[in-house]
Design a protein around this motif. Structure first.
Motif, PDB file in Angstrom:
ATOM      1  N   GLY A 130       0.787  -1.228   0.000  1.00 44.91           N
ATOM      2  CA  GLY A 130       0.000   0.000   0.000  1.00 44.91           C
ATOM      3  C   GLY A 130       0.817   1.274   0.000  1.00 44.91           C
ATOM      4  N   THR A 131       2.138   1.194  -0.189  1.00 46.34           N
ATOM      5  CA  THR A 131       2.969   2.394  -0.111  1.00 46.34           C
ATOM      6  C   THR A 131       2.911   3.259  -1.368  1.00 46.34           C
ATOM      7  N   VAL A 132       2.720   2.638  -2.535  1.00 44.45           N
ATOM      8  CA  VAL A 132       2.798   3.396  -3.793  1.00 44.45           C
ATOM      9  C   VAL A 132       1.752   4.511  -3.878  1.00 44.45           C
ATOM     10  N   PRO A 133       0.464   4.275  -3.539  1.00 44.27           N
ATOM     11  CA  PRO A 133      -0.513   5.372  -3.606  1.00 44.27           C
ATOM     12  C   PRO A 133      -0.115   6.567  -2.741  1.00 44.27           C
ATOM     13  N   LEU A 134       0.481   6.298  -1.577  1.00 42.54           N
ATOM     14  CA  LEU A 134       0.886   7.400  -0.710  1.00 42.54           C
ATOM     15  C   LEU A 134       2.054   8.164  -1.319  1.00 42.54           C
ATOM     16  N   LEU A 135       3.010   7.445  -1.891  1.00 40.59           N
ATOM     17  CA  LEU A 135       4.192   8.095  -2.457  1.00 40.59           C
ATOM     18  C   LEU A 135       3.859   8.904  -3.700  1.00 40.59           C
ATOM     19  N   LEU A 136       2.937   8.396  -4.527  1.00 40.78           N
ATOM     20  CA  LEU A 136       2.646   9.024  -5.811  1.00 40.78           C
ATOM     21  C   LEU A 136       1.338   9.802  -5.838  1.00 40.78           C
ATOM     22  N   GLY A 137       0.540   9.705  -4.769  1.00 39.01           N
ATOM     23  CA  GLY A 137      -0.745  10.393  -4.753  1.00 39.01           C
ATOM     24  C   GLY A 137      -1.720   9.831  -5.761  1.00 39.01           C
ATOM     25  N   LEU A 185       4.361  12.674   9.242  1.00 37.33           N
ATOM     26  CA  LEU A 185       5.719  12.273   9.616  1.00 37.33           C
ATOM     27  C   LEU A 185       6.706  12.618   8.494  1.00 37.33           C
ATOM     28  N   LEU A 186       6.306  12.362   7.251  1.00 35.92           N
ATOM     29  CA  LEU A 186       7.200  12.631   6.121  1.00 35.92           C
ATOM     30  C   LEU A 186       7.402  14.125   5.906  1.00 35.92           C
ATOM     31  N   ARG A 187       6.429  14.945   6.272  1.00 39.32           N
ATOM     32  CA  ARG A 187       6.634  16.398   6.185  1.00 39.32           C
ATOM     33  C   ARG A 187       7.680  16.845   7.190  1.00 39.32           C
ATOM     34  N   ARG A 188       7.678  16.194   8.366  1.00 39.20           N
ATOM     35  CA  ARG A 188       8.685  16.541   9.374  1.00 39.20           C
ATOM     36  C   ARG A 188      10.052  15.999   9.004  1.00 39.20           C
ATOM     37  N   ARG A 189      10.045  14.820   8.385  1.00 40.67           N
ATOM     38  CA  ARG A 189      11.312  14.163   8.044  1.00 40.67           C
ATOM     39  C   ARG A 189      11.301  13.795   6.560  1.00 40.67           C
ATOM     40  N   PRO A 190      11.415  14.769   5.650  1.00 42.94           N
ATOM     41  CA  PRO A 190      11.301  14.485   4.215  1.00 42.94           C
ATOM     42  C   PRO A 190      12.357  13.513   3.702  1.00 42.94           C
ATOM     43  N   GLU A 191      13.469  13.395   4.406  1.00 43.25           N
ATOM     44  CA  GLU A 191      14.497  12.451   3.961  1.00 43.25           C
ATOM     45  C   GLU A 191      14.024  11.009   4.067  1.00 43.25           C
ATOM     46  N   TRP A 192      12.937  10.796   4.802  1.00 37.74           N
ATOM     47  CA  TRP A 192      12.445   9.432   4.966  1.00 37.74           C
ATOM     48  C   TRP A 192      11.543   8.973   3.817  1.00 37.74           C
ATOM     49  N   PHE A 193      11.304   9.867   2.849  1.00 39.36           N
ATOM     50  CA  PHE A 193      10.631   9.410   1.638  1.00 39.36           C
ATOM     51  C   PHE A 193      11.446   8.296   0.986  1.00 39.36           C
ATOM     52  N   ALA A 194      12.768   8.456   1.024  1.00 40.07           N
ATOM     53  CA  ALA A 194      13.648   7.442   0.419  1.00 40.07           C
ATOM     54  C   ALA A 194      13.527   6.116   1.150  1.00 40.07           C
ATOM     55  N   GLU A 195      13.362   6.170   2.482  1.00 38.35           N
ATOM     56  CA  GLU A 195      13.216   4.932   3.252  1.00 38.35           C
ATOM     57  C   GLU A 195      11.931   4.212   2.848  1.00 38.35           C
ATOM     58  N   LEU A 196      10.841   4.969   2.733  1.00 33.17           N
ATOM     59  CA  LEU A 196       9.567   4.367   2.355  1.00 33.17           C
ATOM     60  C   LEU A 196       9.605   3.874   0.901  1.00 33.17           C
ATOM     61  N   GLY A 197      10.389   4.580   0.083  1.00 30.08           N
ATOM     62  CA  GLY A 197      10.507   4.188  -1.310  1.00 30.08           C
ATOM     63  C   GLY A 197      11.171   2.837  -1.494  1.00 30.08           C
ATOM     64  N   ASP A 204      10.284   0.142  -0.198  1.00 35.82           N
ATOM     65  CA  ASP A 204       9.237  -0.859  -0.346  1.00 35.82           C
ATOM     66  C   ASP A 204       8.733  -0.905  -1.784  1.00 35.82           C
ATOM     67  N   ALA A 205       8.595   0.262  -2.415  1.00 37.03           N
ATOM     68  CA  ALA A 205       8.158   0.294  -3.816  1.00 37.03           C
ATOM     69  C   ALA A 205       9.175  -0.414  -4.706  1.00 37.03           C
ATOM     70  N   ILE A 206      10.462  -0.208  -4.424  1.00 32.33           N
ATOM     71  CA  ILE A 206      11.509  -0.871  -5.209  1.00 32.33           C
ATOM     72  C   ILE A 206      11.487  -2.372  -4.957  1.00 32.33           C
ATOM     73  N   TYR A 207      11.229  -2.761  -3.708  1.00 32.52           N
ATOM     74  CA  TYR A 207      11.131  -4.182  -3.388  1.00 32.52           C
ATOM     75  C   TYR A 207      10.034  -4.843  -4.226  1.00 32.52           C
ATOM     76  N   HIS A 208       8.873  -4.199  -4.313  1.00 33.51           N
ATOM     77  CA  HIS A 208       7.772  -4.780  -5.083  1.00 33.51           C
ATOM     78  C   HIS A 208       8.065  -4.737  -6.586  1.00 33.51           C
ATOM     79  N   MET A 209       8.829  -3.752  -7.028  1.00 33.55           N
ATOM     80  CA  MET A 209       9.238  -3.728  -8.428  1.00 33.55           C
ATOM     81  C   MET A 209      10.151  -4.915  -8.724  1.00 33.55           C
ATOM     82  N   ASP A 210      11.044  -5.230  -7.786  1.00 29.46           N
ATOM     83  CA  ASP A 210      11.902  -6.400  -7.949  1.00 29.46           C
ATOM     84  C   ASP A 210      11.079  -7.683  -8.028  1.00 29.46           C
TER      85      ASP A 210
END
Length: 235
Positions: free
Chosen positions: A87-94, A120-132, A134-140
């Motif tokens: 369920g991470t992709v809809p949040l990352l891409l809107g 949380l991501l607005r406070r810590r925008p660098e964590w978009f990469a951490e959440l991303g 999961d999207a790469i994992y599912h792409m794999d």
């Protein structure tokens, strides 16, 4: 039907895959947002096209993903097991949900509300990469599905797909060589392997005679994933 079970996050939630590779501080704050939720077998967690942006993790049980781009008879694309998130992709891409998620067995999940995660991501925008991650994992996973379906030998192709559906395809997983049950019908599995029902029955009979798997009522158990992996790689 979803049902909340208390307010605390289970201390034994499996940390694996993309989550194990993420920063410990991110994991702590991410899990602090999560709340346990129970879904009975057959319950729809979300549908393709939904606008929700909550993220889910599997604590126990099996969740299936169904794609709206698949053959109309296809019931599932992939199975998610304890320690996996979705369920991470809809949040990352809107964007709206691209697939449906359904509890194949009774499932205990962690739900991370999308609004709290966005805060949380607005406070810590660098964590978009951490959440991303999961999207790469599912792409794999999607690329591995494509590669497995290109295996010419039907027996090797079926072995590869069964290993993936049982959560035993990749040797880096700590449970890679443990027995695992696949809660799916032979018809569903034959379609996922891109073979006829007769071909799939022949393959299952052959692998059963070698004690690599056991056929149950509407399920199939992989007895020796290590040896079955050899069958897949031989193709």
């Amino acid at each position: 039907m979803a049902r909340l079970r208390g307010q605390g996050v289970p201390t034994g939630f499996p940390i694996r895959g993309w989550f194990a590779d993420s920063a410990p501080a991110f994991r702590r704050e991410f899990l602090a947002l999560a709340r346990p939720e129970f879904f009975a077998a057959g319950s729809v967690i979300y549908r393709a096209g939904d606008d929700g942006q909550d993220v889910f993790g599997v604590s126990s049980g099996v969740v299936i993903l169904q794609g709206k781009f698949t053959h109309p008879d296809a019931m599932l694309l992939h199975m998610l097991r304890p320690g996996e998130w979705f369920g991470t992709v809809p949040l990352l891409l809107g964007r709206s949900r691209r697939v449906a998620a359904v509890a194949r067995t009774d499932a205990n999940l962690l739900r991370v509300p999308g609004d709290r995660l966005r805060a949380l991501l607005r406070r810590r925008p660098e964590w978009f990469a951490e959440l991303g991650r999961d999207a790469i994992y599912h792409m794999d996973v999607a690329m591995q599905i494509a590669v497995d379906l290109l295996i010419r030998d039907a027996t090797a192709r079926c072995a590869a797909v069964l290993l993936r559906m049982a959560g035993r395809r990749w040797t880096s997983d700590p449970d890679a060589n443990l027995p695992s049950e696949i809660p799916a019908s032979q018809g569903e599995l034959a379609m996922l392997c891109n073979v006829s029902r007769n071909t799939f029955s022949r393959v299952v009979k052959e692998l059963s005679s070698r004690r690599l798997l056991t056929l149950n009522y509407r399920s199939l158990t992989l007895n020796d994933p290590s040896l079955l992996r050899g069958v897949a790689e031989a193709g």
